[in-house]
Design a protein around this motif. Structure first.
Motif: not given
Length: 223
Positions: A137-139, A158-162, A188-190, A167-172
């Motif tokens: 899991l990469a955040v 990150l996908r190419e890295w393996g 593969g992404v949330e 998981l993406v965290l963003s304020v806005v």
């Protein structure tokens, strides 16, 4: 609000919504901006990680009174934090506070080319040169998703890295940009975001937005 993909989650936590309102104000000082980004990241991280990690029994331990108990660990085993330079650095401490054990922090440096608004990578310290597999899991930590190009590029890297999941965290985020990032690797992404703005200016800034959060954090406004 226009419809968003099912892998995008917009928080409705009352404290988070109120803090985001404070962060938008031009009168909020750099010290307060840093504190608010940290606090928003903490709330958002609690919500996001509760859906992405699980617990499992660990080894036996003993309390100060001599009672034996089974410890609790979290899964997946390999988690990494990936702040997008510069402003993503302000979100790192909140996630480190939440996680029960230290995890690697891999930095990605991306900027938007002023004319095309497309991302250009200038720094990448993912440990490919060591032959290590990507994290389970990469955040990604990125306070603002505008056009979505930078976030999409980071997801693809990150996908190419393996990385098995991202998981993406963003304020806005801007609705259009969030959709673009969410569709980069749909299965593969949330994405978890504290707020969504519908519009972008012709310079690719969110409206009403937060301004340039990196400049606000590091007092480099007008550079």
């Amino acid at each position: 609000m226009s419809s968003l993909p099912p892998n995008v989650h917009v928080s409705s936590h009352p404290c988070l919504v109120a803090k985001l309102s404070q962060l938008r104000s031009k009168n909020t000082s750099a010290k307060e901006v840093k504190a608010l980004v940290h606090e928003i990241s903490l709330i958002l991280g609690i919500e996001a990680l509760s859906s992405k990690i699980t617990t499992s029994p660990g080894p036996q331990d003993e309390t100060p009174l001599g009672y034996t108990y089974t410890t609790t660990t979290i899964s997946p085993e390999t988690i990494s934090l990936v702040p997008i330079l510069r402003s993503g650095l302000a979100m790192v401490e909140a996630l480190q506070t939440l996680l029960p054990a230290p995890v690697p922090v891999h930095h990605l440096g991306l900027f938007r080319e002023p004319t095309t608004l497309e991302p250009v990578e200038y720094y990448n310290n993912l440990p490919n040169h060591q032959g290590q597999p990507g994290s389970s899991l990469a955040v990604i930590l990125d306070p603002v998703i505008a056009t979505g190009g930078t976030c999409a590029a980071a997801i693809q890297t990150l996908r190419e890295w393996g990385a098995k999941r991202v998981l993406v965290l963003s304020v806005v985020g801007a609705a259009k940009g969030v959709r673009r990032a969410a569709e980069e690797w749909g299965e593969g992404v949330e994405i978890w975001v504290a707020g969504v703005d519908e519009e972008l200016t012709d310079r690719g800034m969110l409206k009403p937005g937060l301004g340039d959060v990196g400049d606000r954090l590091f007092l480099t406004i007008g550079k």
